[in-house]
Design a protein around this motif. Structure first.
Motif, PDB file in Angstrom:
ATOM      1  N   GLY A 174       0.807  -1.210   0.000  1.00  0.00           N
ATOM      2  CA  GLY A 174       0.000   0.000   0.000  1.00  0.00           C
ATOM      3  C   GLY A 174       0.842   1.262   0.000  1.00  0.00           C
ATOM      4  O   GLY A 174       0.542   2.232  -0.713  1.00  0.00           O
ATOM      5  N   VAL A 175       1.914   1.278   0.775  1.00  0.00           N
ATOM      6  CA  VAL A 175       2.793   2.447   0.816  1.00  0.00           C
ATOM      7  C   VAL A 175       3.494   2.643  -0.530  1.00  0.00           C
ATOM      8  O   VAL A 175       3.585   3.765  -1.050  1.00  0.00           O
ATOM      9  CB  VAL A 175       3.816   2.298   1.954  1.00  0.00           C
ATOM     10  N   ILE A 176       3.991   1.551  -1.095  1.00  0.00           N
ATOM     11  CA  ILE A 176       4.653   1.659  -2.401  1.00  0.00           C
ATOM     12  C   ILE A 176       3.675   2.180  -3.452  1.00  0.00           C
ATOM     13  O   ILE A 176       4.013   3.041  -4.275  1.00  0.00           O
ATOM     14  CB  ILE A 176       5.227   0.286  -2.822  1.00  0.00           C
ATOM     15  N   GLY A 177       2.445   1.676  -3.423  1.00  0.00           N
ATOM     16  CA  GLY A 177       1.457   2.136  -4.381  1.00  0.00           C
ATOM     17  C   GLY A 177       1.138   3.614  -4.227  1.00  0.00           C
ATOM     18  O   GLY A 177       0.981   4.331  -5.228  1.00  0.00           O
ATOM     19  N   GLY A 178       1.043   4.099  -2.978  1.00  0.00           N
ATOM     20  CA  GLY A 178       0.794   5.516  -2.774  1.00  0.00           C
ATOM     21  C   GLY A 178       1.926   6.383  -3.279  1.00  0.00           C
ATOM     22  O   GLY A 178       1.697   7.430  -3.906  1.00  0.00           O
ATOM     23  N   LEU A 179       3.169   5.961  -3.023  1.00  0.00           N
ATOM     24  CA  LEU A 179       4.324   6.745  -3.461  1.00  0.00           C
ATOM     25  C   LEU A 179       4.449   6.752  -4.988  1.00  0.00           C
ATOM     26  O   LEU A 179       4.621   7.811  -5.607  1.00  0.00           O
ATOM     27  CB  LEU A 179       5.597   6.178  -2.823  1.00  0.00           C
ATOM     28  N   LEU A 180       4.382   5.566  -5.608  1.00  0.00           N
ATOM     29  CA  LEU A 180       4.525   5.511  -7.060  1.00  0.00           C
ATOM     30  C   LEU A 180       3.337   6.161  -7.761  1.00  0.00           C
ATOM     31  O   LEU A 180       3.495   6.777  -8.819  1.00  0.00           O
ATOM     32  CB  LEU A 180       4.670   4.053  -7.507  1.00  0.00           C
ATOM     33  N   GLY A 181       2.136   6.030  -7.177  1.00  0.00           N
ATOM     34  CA  GLY A 181       0.973   6.674  -7.772  1.00  0.00           C
ATOM     35  C   GLY A 181       1.068   8.190  -7.723  1.00  0.00           C
ATOM     36  O   GLY A 181       0.760   8.882  -8.705  1.00  0.00           O
ATOM     37  N   ALA A 182       1.491   8.737  -6.588  1.00  0.00           N
ATOM     38  CA  ALA A 182       1.656  10.186  -6.477  1.00  0.00           C
ATOM     39  C   ALA A 182       2.751  10.686  -7.414  1.00  0.00           C
ATOM     40  O   ALA A 182       2.618  11.755  -8.033  1.00  0.00           O
ATOM     41  CB  ALA A 182       1.967  10.567  -5.035  1.00  0.00           C
ATOM     42  N   MET A 226      -9.141  -3.877   0.491  1.00  0.00           N
ATOM     43  CA  MET A 226      -9.566  -2.674   1.200  1.00  0.00           C
ATOM     44  C   MET A 226      -8.403  -2.047   1.954  1.00  0.00           C
ATOM     45  O   MET A 226      -8.241  -0.820   1.960  1.00  0.00           O
ATOM     46  CB  MET A 226     -10.705  -3.019   2.163  1.00  0.00           C
ATOM     47  N   LEU A 227      -7.571  -2.867   2.574  1.00  0.00           N
ATOM     48  CA  LEU A 227      -6.447  -2.339   3.351  1.00  0.00           C
ATOM     49  C   LEU A 227      -5.452  -1.606   2.466  1.00  0.00           C
ATOM     50  O   LEU A 227      -5.033  -0.478   2.776  1.00  0.00           O
ATOM     51  CB  LEU A 227      -5.762  -3.486   4.099  1.00  0.00           C
ATOM     52  N   VAL A 228      -5.061  -2.226   1.334  1.00  0.00           N
ATOM     53  CA  VAL A 228      -4.063  -1.570   0.474  1.00  0.00           C
ATOM     54  C   VAL A 228      -4.637  -0.306  -0.161  1.00  0.00           C
ATOM     55  O   VAL A 228      -3.907   0.674  -0.362  1.00  0.00           O
ATOM     56  CB  VAL A 228      -3.546  -2.545  -0.606  1.00  0.00           C
ATOM     57  N   LEU A 229      -5.930  -0.288  -0.456  1.00  0.00           N
ATOM     58  CA  LEU A 229      -6.528   0.912  -1.034  1.00  0.00           C
ATOM     59  C   LEU A 229      -6.538   2.060  -0.030  1.00  0.00           C
ATOM     60  O   LEU A 229      -6.230   3.213  -0.388  1.00  0.00           O
ATOM     61  CB  LEU A 229      -7.954   0.615  -1.500  1.00  0.00           C
ATOM     62  N   LEU A 230      -6.874   1.782   1.194  1.00  0.00           N
ATOM     63  CA  LEU A 230      -6.892   2.837   2.204  1.00  0.00           C
ATOM     64  C   LEU A 230      -5.495   3.395   2.438  1.00  0.00           C
ATOM     65  O   LEU A 230      -5.299   4.617   2.531  1.00  0.00           O
ATOM     66  CB  LEU A 230      -7.478   2.297   3.505  1.00  0.00           C
ATOM     67  N   ILE A 231      -4.513   2.525   2.512  1.00  0.00           N
ATOM     68  CA  ILE A 231      -3.148   2.979   2.765  1.00  0.00           C
ATOM     69  C   ILE A 231      -2.610   3.762   1.569  1.00  0.00           C
ATOM     70  O   ILE A 231      -2.018   4.845   1.726  1.00  0.00           O
ATOM     71  CB  ILE A 231      -2.241   1.779   3.099  1.00  0.00           C
ATOM     72  N   SER A 232      -2.791   3.233   0.371  1.00  0.00           N
ATOM     73  CA  SER A 232      -2.253   3.909  -0.814  1.00  0.00           C
ATOM     74  C   SER A 232      -2.924   5.261  -1.033  1.00  0.00           C
ATOM     75  O   SER A 232      -2.253   6.231  -1.402  1.00  0.00           O
ATOM     76  CB  SER A 232      -2.438   3.024  -2.046  1.00  0.00           C
ATOM     77  N   LYS A 233      -4.218   5.348  -0.803  1.00  0.00           N
ATOM     78  CA  LYS A 233      -4.894   6.631  -0.951  1.00  0.00           C
ATOM     79  C   LYS A 233      -4.415   7.640   0.080  1.00  0.00           C
ATOM     80  O   LYS A 233      -4.205   8.824  -0.234  1.00  0.00           O
ATOM     81  CB  LYS A 233      -6.408   6.447  -0.849  1.00  0.00           C
ATOM     82  N   ALA A 234      -4.238   7.199   1.316  1.00  0.00           N
ATOM     83  CA  ALA A 234      -3.770   8.113   2.358  1.00  0.00           C
ATOM     84  C   ALA A 234      -2.365   8.619   2.047  1.00  0.00           C
ATOM     85  O   ALA A 234      -2.072   9.815   2.209  1.00  0.00           O
ATOM     86  CB  ALA A 234      -3.807   7.413   3.716  1.00  0.00           C
ATOM     87  N   VAL A 235      -1.494   7.736   1.583  1.00  0.00           N
ATOM     88  CA  VAL A 235      -0.132   8.145   1.239  1.00  0.00           C
ATOM     89  C   VAL A 235      -0.149   9.093   0.041  1.00  0.00           C
ATOM     90  O   VAL A 235       0.538  10.118   0.025  1.00  0.00           O
ATOM     91  CB  VAL A 235       0.742   6.916   0.959  1.00  0.00           C
ATOM     92  N   GLY A 236      -0.930   8.770  -0.987  1.00  0.00           N
ATOM     93  CA  GLY A 236      -0.985   9.632  -2.163  1.00  0.00           C
ATOM     94  C   GLY A 236      -1.564  11.001  -1.873  1.00  0.00           C
ATOM     95  O   GLY A 236      -1.084  12.011  -2.397  1.00  0.00           O
ATOM     96  N   ASP A 237      -2.611  11.061  -1.027  1.00  0.00           N
ATOM     97  CA  ASP A 237      -3.212  12.352  -0.683  1.00  0.00           C
ATOM     98  C   ASP A 237      -2.254  13.266   0.058  1.00  0.00           C
ATOM     99  O   ASP A 237      -2.440  14.490   0.069  1.00  0.00           O
ATOM    100  CB  ASP A 237      -4.462  12.130   0.169  1.00  0.00           C
ATOM    101  N   PHE A 238      -1.238  12.693   0.658  1.00  0.00           N
ATOM    102  CA  PHE A 238      -0.256  13.510   1.366  1.00  0.00           C
ATOM    103  C   PHE A 238       0.575  14.358   0.401  1.00  0.00           C
ATOM    104  O   PHE A 238       1.080  15.416   0.784  1.00  0.00           O
ATOM    105  CB  PHE A 238       0.656  12.608   2.196  1.00  0.00           C
ATOM    106  N   PHE A 239       0.683  13.919  -0.855  1.00  0.00           N
ATOM    107  CA  PHE A 239       1.562  14.599  -1.812  1.00  0.00           C
ATOM    108  C   PHE A 239       0.793  15.455  -2.819  1.00  0.00           C
ATOM    109  O   PHE A 239       1.198  16.589  -3.088  1.00  0.00           O
ATOM    110  CB  PHE A 239       2.423  13.575  -2.561  1.00  0.00           C
ATOM    111  N   ASN A 240      -0.275  14.933  -3.392  1.00  0.00           N
ATOM    112  CA  ASN A 240      -0.982  15.691  -4.418  1.00  0.00           C
ATOM    113  C   ASN A 240      -2.401  15.154  -4.559  1.00  0.00           C
ATOM    114  O   ASN A 240      -2.821  14.278  -3.801  1.00  0.00           O
ATOM    115  CB  ASN A 240      -0.241  15.642  -5.769  1.00  0.00           C
TER     116      ASN A 240
END
Length: 872
Positions: free
Chosen positions: A405-413, A622-636
């Motif tokens: 989830g964290v990797i997905g948020g970072l790479l997605g952002a 559900m867990l990976v989506l919540l984490i990745s979205k939270a990480v991505g929202d932190f950047f953009n």
């Protein structure tokens, strides 16, 4: 508050047209030498008092000396609005204060014109019902059979949208898969003799497909470029981008998607399918395309932007349902991602449309399973069944799932930011050089993509086929030109396969099937997966924004499933005793990247479950989506929000900014100078106003019964253009028109075709005699626009504007008295047996008073004009 911020808020919340160069260019109406003064100095300080008092009456106007040309009706005539409206519409007194009405003002700062936010030709939609005389008369004349017919037609159109979108998806998928199948079959046959000749053929085939796509877009349908989802979000948010729902856009989207996806570019066809469904819905709603003589009058009943908005919503859901064979996911996608306004009746129709799409697609898949669809499986429809893989998970796996989830948020952002920078540079410097540059760019990216996908597997050593279970149904290596795992590409032995070619030298759908495949341990090496991740990620970033139809669902799934499989390989190696499958982590990686890039949660979760047919992994998704979205929202912001902002589409978020709670409505429009029109205006004055600014709504003022100046309503620019073009309402006298001249227009006369620029003042030609005539605007204005007091918080104005889908809000001084108070019980009116319950979004004229309808009220014969004359 600085001027730039005021201008931006004004354009967001009051629906003014955004000119291609940015904000409106005119500060206020400046009369031309041929046009008399419209605005009084009492209310607009830029006009001198002497210029009004000393002016002689117009030649031929019949106005007496001293008659105020601003209000061409006689103040003694009973033609003002009622006293109930007086407190809310009174203009300022002689203290020089300016009434901050929304439409008809412009910036006081030229620096805001450079604001990159507003760079596209967009225009607000009229979701508010314009209850003018033509509308009310049309409502009153409808029979009791019209409501059932209207409801049945809505459901019938939902059926047609589902069938049409499903057929379009079948055509696109079959064309893409067969082009890809022919391409890979021919290439595999040639490389048996010469890899160099096969390489040239592979490049040329891809180049031909991509060239056909970019040529269609640049020369035929420019609005079909990209995924179309940011434009659809704007449309359902209340902003129309010209050209996005036209017939040529639909044709360009279908054939352009076939060329770009079949040509092997790092993009998908799922986003364009959403746009395709919306175009089909819009064209059905307007009865076809009049330009290409494909229209029918009997279905042209959905003439309001509200009805068309509902149809486009059904089309968006149908597109997702067709792209992913996920009907429930399509409904939730429309609810979560694209719409800003929702209700239960719309939910039922959207659900029905998605169900129809599912039936059509399932029928096509059953037909394709018989071998009638040509190459590559069941017609290329997305379904990656991993139900035979990992059946359960342990709490020890929650840590690697969180890491995904964290990797997905970072790479997605990072993906969102890189595509934003590259797209901005491309639009600023590259695409301004013309169509040839756009074609050359797409062809160059096609050459690079083809070279990378062909050459990199050649540099990778082949691996021996692993020992597979007898009942696994997996063949190693599989025959050339067919879909499956373990591709034999540039291998010296027949019992070897190239793991990099399995995902690179393949169609995207089959590459994802291979990455998701269960019980294929150690099929890919970490080196191959890392190589593919870096190269495909870079290609996806560069390809996004080219002049071809491009979706990001499938590329995002490929990127996420690659690093997800890498994490799965590490988990298998570390937890040797657990029943861990690498394909399960590929699925979680795909969900995490899409969540980190697009910031969807509920709809994406359901889509991933539907396309994988594995409900047991729902908690992990559900867990990976919540984490990745939270990480991505932190950047953009999300991908579609960033692209909408870049394209100049002013989206209203679901909630206002915190700073708006400390601001009032007057703060947002305090720098405005309002452009008003009198009730009876000279044609030359109206033409001058329309030529001098780009505003789309103008307050109409009149004299009250006691001589006071009142605002009696709002008229739209498009309605003024219709009246000027028809010329049937021109009159010789500056007095209000009589009751016998109001039946010249139907409500459909004022309907603007969706996604078109509509009429322009430059298209209207008037003679000198016609310019000297008068026009009574009262029958055509909206007599009941939404009004807020000037000290209402901007946050409340924001919520009202967005939730009701408004285009204009009048900001008025604090009222002096209250004429009534409406509570919940006043709105719970019981219907008698003669009036049917409808779903017309509260637009049916159906009022009750003391148990009686207005059917016997003589005011019903002239509802609008009587509303201007009734006293308490």
């Amino acid at each position: 508050m600085n001027t730039t911020r005021s201008v931006r808020w004004r354009q967001y919340y009051y629906g003014e047209q955004l000119a291609p160069g940015g904000i409106d260019s005119q500060v206020r109406y400046q009369p031309s030498p041929a046009a008399p003064e419209l605005l009084s100095s009492k209310n607009f300080p830029h006009t001198s008092p002497s210029s009004r008092s000393n002016r002689s009456p117009r030649a031929g106007s019949g106005a007496a000396p001293g008659h105020d040309p601003m209000l061409s009706g006689d103040q003694d005539l009973p033609d003002g609005i009622g006293m109930a409206r007086l407190a809310w519409t009174r203009l300022p007194t002689a203290d020089g204060a300016v009434l901050p009405l929304p439409e008809g003002s412009a910036a006081a700062s030229t620096s805001a014109a450079q604001d990159e936010l507003f760079v596209g030709a967009v225009e607000s939609l009229d979701y508010e019902v314009i209850e003018n005389y033509a509308y009310r008369e049309e409502q009153a004349q409808r029979s009791k059979f019209w409501v059932p017919y209207y409801i049945m037609l809505k459901w019938f159109f939902a059926l047609l949208i589902g069938v049409g979108t499903g057929l379009a998806a079948i055509f696109i998928n079959l064309a893409v898969e067969n082009f890809s199948g022919w391409k890979f079959t021919l290439t595999f046959k040639i490389i048996q003799h010469s890899y160099f000749v096969g390489f040239l053929v592979y490049i040329l085939l891809n180049l031909a497909l991509v060239f056909s796509s970019v040529y269609i877009i640049t020369h035929f349908a420019p609005a079909a470029a990209g995924s179309g989802i940011p434009e659809l979000k704007g449309y359902l948010n209340g902003v129309d981008t010209h050209g996005i729902l036209l017939f040529r856009t639909l044709v360009g989207k279908i054939f352009g998607s076939i060329g770009s996806v079949g040509g092997g570019l790092a993009l998908g066809k799922e986003g364009p399918l959403v746009h395709t469904g919306a175009c089909i819905a819009s064209l059905l709603g307007q009865g076809g395309s009049a330009k290409y003589h494909l229209s029918s009058r009997w279905v042209q009943i959905f003439e309001s932007d509200r009805d068309r908005r509902d149809l486009v919503t059904c089309g968006c859901a149908a597109g997702v349902a067709a792209a992913f064979r996920a009907p429930v996911g399509g409904v939730l996608f429309a609810l979560e991602e694209v719409t800003s306004w929702w209700r239960s009746h719309l939910m039922w129709r959207v659900f029905f449309t998605s169900a129809v799409v599912a039936v059509v697609v399932r029928s096509a898949m059953n037909w394709c399973n018989s071998g009638k669809c040509g190459h590559f499986g069941a017609g290329g429809f997305i379904i990656w069944d991993i139900s035979g893989g990992q059946e359960d998970y342990s709490y020890q796996e929650l840590l690697p799932v969180a890491i995904i989830g964290v990797i997905g948020g970072l790479l997605g952002a990072l993906f969102n930011q890189l595509t934003l920078y590259i797209t901005k540079w491309r639009r600023t410097y590259l695409h301004k050089k013309g169509k040839r540059v756009q074609i050359f760019e797409a062809c160059l990216i096609s050459l690079i993509t083809s070279t990378v996908s062909f050459v990199l597997p050649l540099l990778r050593k082949c691996s021996p086929c692993p020992e597979l279970e007898a009942n696994s149904g997996i063949q190693c290596p599989h025959p050339p030109g067919t879909d499956g795992n373990f591709v034999n590409f540039y291998c010296s032995n027949d019992n070897e396969y190239n793991d990099l070619a399995t995902i690179f030298f393949n169609s995207q759908d089959d590459a994802i099937r291979n990455l998701f495949s269960a019980k294929t341990f150690h099929e890919y090496s970490a080196q191959s997966l890392i190589t593919f991740l870096v190269m495909f990620y870079s290609l996806a970033v560069v390809t996004f924004g080219t002049a071809v139809p491009a979706g990001q669902f499938v590329p995002g799934i490929m990127i996420g499933s690659t690093y997800g499989r890498l994490v799965g390989m590490s988990v298998v190696k570390f937890y040797k005793k657990l029943n861990v499958d690498e394909g399960t982590y590929a699925l979680l990686g795909a969900a995490s990247f899409l969540g980190g890039s697009m910031r969807m949660t509920v709809s994406l979760c359901v889509i991933m479950v539907e396309i994988t047919n594995n409900l047991q992994l729902l908690p992990l998704i559900m867990l990976v989506l919540l984490i990745s979205k939270a990480v991505g929202d932190f950047f953009n912001e999300g991908l579609y929000e960033e692209q909408a902002r870049l394209k100049g589409i002013p989206l209203l978020d679901s909630r206002p900014k915190q700073v708006m709670r400390n601001m009032s409505a007057r703060d947002a429009c305090k720098n405005q100078k309002v452009v008003c029109l009198p009730r009876v205006s000279r044609v030359v004055d109206i033409v001058s106003v329309l030529r001098s600014n780009n505003h789309n709504g103008f307050p109409i003022v009149d004299r009250g019964q006691n001589g006071e100046q009142l605002v009696i309503g709002l008229i739209l620019r498009s309605h003024l253009l219709v009246l000027l073009q028809s010329k049937v309402d021109f009159q010789n006298t500056p007095f209000p028109c009589g009751p016998g001249v109001l039946n010249r227009h139907n409500f459909s006369d004022f309907v603007k075709p969706p996604s078109s620029k509509g009429k322009s003042i430059d298209d209207i030609h008037l003679t000198d005699d016609e310019l000297g005539l008068y026009l009574d605007l009262a029958p055509f204005l909206n007599p009941s626009p939404y009004i807020v007091p000037e000290d209402m918080s901007l946050a409340k104005v924001y919520n009202l504007f967005r939730q009701l889908g408004l285009r204009h809000i009048f900001v008025v001084p604090r009222p002096s008295r209250v004429v009534g108070l409406i509570t919940r019980k006043d709105l719970l009116l019981e219907d008698d047996g003669d009036i049917a319950t409808t779903e017309l979004q509260s637009t049916t004229v159906r009022a009750h008073l003391n148990g009686k309808t207005l059917g016997g009220n003589p005011h019903l014969q002239r509802p609008l004009l009587d509303s201007l004359m009734i006293e308490e």
